[in-house]
Design an enzyme around this catalytic site. Structure first.
Site, PDB file in Angstrom:
ATOM      1  N   GLN A 244       0.679  -1.116  -0.048  1.00 58.37           N
ATOM      2  CA  GLN A 244       0.060  -0.052   0.042  1.00 58.37           C
ATOM      3  C   GLN A 244       0.796   1.345  -0.089  1.00 58.37           C
ATOM      4  O   GLN A 244       1.654   1.367   1.099  1.00 58.37           O
ATOM      5  CB  GLN A 244      -0.801   0.059   1.380  1.00 58.37           C
ATOM      6  CG  GLN A 244      -2.127   0.711   1.156  1.00 58.37           C
ATOM      7  CD  GLN A 244      -2.972   0.387   2.544  1.00 58.37           C
ATOM      8  OE1 GLN A 244      -3.304  -0.823   2.746  1.00 58.37           O
ATOM      9  NE2 GLN A 244      -3.404   1.027   3.101  1.00 58.37           N
ATOM     10  N   GLY A 245       0.885   2.037  -1.128  1.00 59.34           N
ATOM     11  CA  GLY A 245       1.822   3.130  -1.222  1.00 59.34           C
ATOM     12  C   GLY A 245       0.818   4.390  -0.973  1.00 59.34           C
ATOM     13  O   GLY A 245       0.434   5.162  -1.856  1.00 59.34           O
TER      14      GLY A 245
ATOM     15  N   SER B  23       1.429   6.577   2.609  1.00 57.38           N
ATOM     16  CA  SER B  23       2.152   7.677   3.314  1.00 57.38           C
ATOM     17  C   SER B  23       3.387   8.006   2.337  1.00 57.38           C
ATOM     18  O   SER B  23       3.946   7.477   1.796  1.00 57.38           O
ATOM     19  CB  SER B  23       2.777   7.116   4.578  1.00 57.38           C
ATOM     20  OG  SER B  23       1.783   6.287   5.460  1.00 57.38           O
TER      21      SER B  23
ATOM     22  N   GLU C 297      -9.123  -1.622   6.694  1.00 53.75           N
ATOM     23  CA  GLU C 297      -7.986  -1.501   7.735  1.00 53.75           C
ATOM     24  C   GLU C 297      -8.480  -1.621   8.930  1.00 53.75           C
ATOM     25  O   GLU C 297      -8.168  -2.108   9.863  1.00 53.75           O
ATOM     26  CB  GLU C 297      -6.947  -0.541   7.180  1.00 53.75           C
ATOM     27  CG  GLU C 297      -5.739  -0.593   8.275  1.00 53.75           C
ATOM     28  CD  GLU C 297      -4.659   0.346   7.625  1.00 53.75           C
ATOM     29  OE1 GLU C 297      -4.431   0.432   6.585  1.00 53.75           O
ATOM     30  OE2 GLU C 297      -3.730   0.640   8.467  1.00 53.75           O
TER      31      GLU C 297
HETATM   32  C1  LIG Z   1       4.205  -0.657  11.185  1.00 52.83           C
HETATM   33  C2  LIG Z   1       3.696   0.438  10.343  1.00 52.83           C
HETATM   34  C3  LIG Z   1       3.380  -0.088   9.109  1.00 52.83           C
HETATM   35  C4  LIG Z   1       3.024   0.775   8.239  1.00 52.83           C
HETATM   36  N1  LIG Z   1       2.721   0.491   6.883  1.00 52.83           N
HETATM   37  C5  LIG Z   1       2.257   1.154   6.120  1.00 52.83           C
HETATM   38  C6  LIG Z   1       1.977   0.879   4.810  1.00 52.83           C
HETATM   39  O1  LIG Z   1       2.063  -0.426   4.392  1.00 52.83           O
HETATM   40  N2  LIG Z   1       1.659   1.751   3.744  1.00 52.83           N
HETATM   41  C7  LIG Z   1       1.653   2.948   3.940  1.00 52.83           C
HETATM   42  O2  LIG Z   1       1.386   3.817   3.226  1.00 52.83           O
HETATM   43  N3  LIG Z   1       1.911   3.868   5.439  1.00 52.83           N
HETATM   44  C8  LIG Z   1       2.225   2.697   6.411  1.00 52.83           C
HETATM   45  N4  LIG Z   1       2.468   3.120   7.522  1.00 52.83           N
HETATM   46  C9  LIG Z   1       2.575   4.512   7.706  1.00 52.83           C
HETATM   47  C10 LIG Z   1       1.427   5.037   8.770  1.00 52.83           C
HETATM   48  O3  LIG Z   1       0.225   4.972   8.090  1.00 52.83           O
HETATM   49  C11 LIG Z   1       1.934   6.334   9.206  1.00 52.83           C
HETATM   50  O4  LIG Z   1       2.991   6.285   9.876  1.00 52.83           O
HETATM   51  C12 LIG Z   1       0.647   7.216  10.113  1.00 52.83           C
HETATM   52  O5  LIG Z   1      -0.484   7.518   9.324  1.00 52.83           O
HETATM   53  C13 LIG Z   1       1.292   8.277  10.848  1.00 52.83           C
HETATM   54  O6  LIG Z   1       1.932   9.145   9.947  1.00 52.83           O
HETATM   55  P1  LIG Z   1       3.373   9.843  10.210  1.00 52.83           P
HETATM   56  O7  LIG Z   1       4.135   8.640  10.504  1.00 52.83           O
HETATM   57  O8  LIG Z   1       3.660  10.614   8.847  1.00 52.83           O
HETATM   58  O9  LIG Z   1       3.188  10.798  11.390  1.00 52.83           O
HETATM   59  P2  LIG Z   1       2.841  12.120  11.593  1.00 52.83           P
HETATM   60  O10 LIG Z   1       1.277  12.268  10.839  1.00 52.83           O
HETATM   61  O11 LIG Z   1       3.488  13.082  11.112  1.00 52.83           O
HETATM   62  O12 LIG Z   1       2.440  12.123  13.222  1.00 52.83           O
HETATM   63  C14 LIG Z   1       3.500  12.752  14.090  1.00 52.83           C
HETATM   64  C15 LIG Z   1       2.912  12.797  15.365  1.00 52.83           C
HETATM   65  O13 LIG Z   1       1.894  13.963  15.310  1.00 52.83           O
HETATM   66  C16 LIG Z   1       0.572  13.649  15.762  1.00 52.83           C
HETATM   67  N5  LIG Z   1      -0.372  14.023  14.954  1.00 52.83           N
HETATM   68  C17 LIG Z   1      -0.450  14.290  13.683  1.00 52.83           C
HETATM   69  N6  LIG Z   1      -1.574  14.824  13.489  1.00 52.83           N
HETATM   70  C18 LIG Z   1      -2.199  15.327  14.610  1.00 52.83           C
HETATM   71  C19 LIG Z   1      -3.464  15.951  15.053  1.00 52.83           C
HETATM   72  N7  LIG Z   1      -4.453  16.270  13.876  1.00 52.83           N
HETATM   73  N8  LIG Z   1      -3.873  16.079  16.244  1.00 52.83           N
HETATM   74  C20 LIG Z   1      -2.938  15.479  17.154  1.00 52.83           C
HETATM   75  N9  LIG Z   1      -1.538  14.976  16.999  1.00 52.83           N
HETATM   76  C21 LIG Z   1      -1.371  14.690  15.537  1.00 52.83           C
HETATM   77  C22 LIG Z   1       0.583  11.884  15.692  1.00 52.83           C
HETATM   78  O14 LIG Z   1      -0.074  11.399  16.599  1.00 52.83           O
HETATM   79  C23 LIG Z   1       2.099  11.722  15.846  1.00 52.83           C
HETATM   80  O15 LIG Z   1       2.346  11.540  17.249  1.00 52.83           O
HETATM   81  C24 LIG Z   1       2.956   2.043   8.365  1.00 52.83           C
HETATM   82  C25 LIG Z   1       3.419   2.536   9.892  1.00 52.83           C
HETATM   83  C26 LIG Z   1       3.691   1.695  10.638  1.00 52.83           C
HETATM   84  C27 LIG Z   1       4.133   2.006  11.991  1.00 52.83           C
END
Ligand SMILES: Cc1cc2nc3c(=O)[nH]c(=O)nc-3n(C[C@H](O)[C@H](O)[C@H](O)COP(=O)(O)OP(=O)(O)OC[C@H]3O[C@@H](n4cnc5c(N)ncnc54)[C@H](O)[C@@H]3O)c2cc1C
Length: 387
Positions: free
Chosen positions: A130-131, A133, A248
């Site tokens: 899944q692409g 993020s 999901e």
């Molecule tokens: C094990 C694992 C598997 C994954 N697999 C996939 C995958 O296959 N494909 C894919 O596309 N992605 C995948 N991801 C990515 C995942 O969807 C993102 O990590 C997740 O959506 C969070 O985005 P981010 O890491 O950019 O953090 P950010 O969104 O930048 O968040 C950073 C921090 O800010 C906080 N925050 C953000 N917005 C708010 C808000 N509005 N209010 C309060 N706090 C906030 C968050 O809670 C977090 O603590 C995976 C992640 C993990 C950990």
């Protein structure tokens, strides 16, 4: 709420349990997610297992019969998950594909996309990732910047994705791209089904703190993707993404199975681990309280799952309680990892418990972060104003 299983579900349980006993080799039992992402020979064994499941109609029982599933109802799905957990049976090669991407293809795909992709996904012939993020688009997914520019019968894709589970194994990707940068951000997104072997696709594995190559960065440099890869209408990819993510988050009903099994294992370990003063961990008054807490939290998670199942049986779609279950699940997993430290001391940093203690951090991020889920609960369950 009736906690008993209907006779038909119990009949399905004995049928499937018998099939597992006859078809699941001992050496495949207990195969973990880490084994899957490591690839190699183990992966090929898992592929054979996947095909055996598919040939017997067990690879995706919730799928409609026309696509190779059984059109199974929610009770049979619960029974299936319980029996797979009981037998410590490995999953298919496409846990994300079968449960998240396939429903989006079924809802939005052309006939050609359905007939090309679904059977191969079902048998594990293709592995999907899944692409979604990007470095600057996670919780706020609609900010994604990976561009796709239409050029006659192709899209030219340039940009970066990150955290793509199975990206290093996958030959197909459900990719979200920006096709119109000049409209409000939710309206200019499209979804493409991209062959990862196209020129210009580069996968760079990311090794996590557990030492496993679980997920990846994927770079796209002027990748020419045929227009026929468009899933759903152009610029309506946000709706396709929501279909994918709904499934999901819908997977919460089975989350308690793994946690409750781990709680039972930790209780067994606590009964035999000495903590000084001639006492086992299970006899220590402070550790007992910790263990009681994680046990109760895991049972509460089961009740939330039962509530979700009951809702589905009564035609109530999974709403914000999915966020509650996701949040609780990640918290119980974190508390359980801490409890393992209290029970085992330094030994909790090794083996299964050691891996779990560092891996749990990911659970409060994947599939919606803790903070985002708390916002959903605050607004949609508690009726609080937006923060
Ligand atoms: C094990 C694992 C598997 C994954 N697999 C996939 C995958 O296959 N494909 C894919 O596309 N992605 C995948 N991801 C990515 C995942 O969807 C993102 O990590 C997740 O959506 C969070 O985005 P981010 O890491 O950019 O953090 P950010 O969104 O930048 O968040 C950073 C921090 O800010 C906080 N925050 C953000 N917005 C708010 C808000 N509005 N209010 C309060 N706090 C906030 C968050 O809670 C977090 O603590 C995976 C992640 C993990 C950990």
């Amino acid at each position: 709420m009736d906690f008993d299983y209907p006779p038909e579900a119990e009949a399905f349980r004995s049928e499937f349990r018998g099939w597992l006993d006859a078809n699941l080799a001992d050496e495949d039992r207990g195969t973990t997610f880490a084994d899957l992402v490591a690839g190699g020979e183990r992966l090929e064994r898992l592929r054979l297992w996947n095909r055996r499941l598919a040939d017997a109609g067990y690879a995706a029982i919730a799928w409609p019969v026309e696509y190779g599933g059984r059109g199974a109802g929610v009770m049979d799905q619960v029974v299936f998950a319980e029996e797979m957990a009981r037998a410590t049976a490995p999953s298919t090669l496409n846990p994300i594909g079968l449960s998240n991407i396939a429903p989006a293809i079924m809802q939005w795909g052309t006939e050609e996309q359905k007939t090309t992709h679904l059977p191969r996904m079902l048998r594990g012939d293709d592995i999907w990732c899944q692409g979604f993020s990007e470095p600057n688009a996670g919780s706020d997914l609609a900010s994604l910047q990976c561009r796709a520019v239409a050029d006659r019968d192709e899209f030219v894709v340039t940009g970066q994705k990150v955290w793509n589970t199975f990206g290093q194994l996958a030959n197909w990707c459900e990719l979200l791209v920006r096709t119109d940068p000049d409209v409000p951000k939710h309206q200019g997104i499209s979804c493409l089904l991209v062959d990862m072997r196209l020129a210009g696709v580069e996968v760079r594995p990311l090794v996590t703190i557990t030492g496993e190559p679980e997920f990846n960065e994927i770079f796209f440099t002027e990748v020419r993707v045929p227009r026929s890869a468009l899933l759903g209408p152009e610029n309506e990819g946000w709706k396709v993404a929501m279909t994918t993510l709904a499934f999901e988050r819908g997977g919460v009903a089975a989350l308690h199975l793994g946690v409750r099994a781990k709680v039972q294992r930790l209780l067994e370990v606590a009964r035999t681990t000495q903590v000084g003063g001639g006492r086992t961990a299970a006899e220590d008054p402070v550790i007992r309280q910790t263990l009681a807490r994680v046990y109760l939290e895991a049972e509460y998670l089961k009740l939330l799952a039962d509530r979700a199942v009951s809702g589905q049986l009564h035609g109530r779609p999974l709403g914000p309680e999915g966020s509650l279950a996701k949040l609780l699940w990640s918290e119980v997993e974190n508390h359980l990892a801490q409890a393992a430290g209290e029970v085992l001391g330094a030994a909790a940093n090794e083996g299964e418990w050691g891996r779990g203690r560092v891996y749990v951090r990911a659970m409060s991020i994947a599939g919606g972060t803790t903070q985002v889920n708390k916002n959903i609960i605050a607004q949609r369950i508690l009726g609080l104003p937006r923060g």
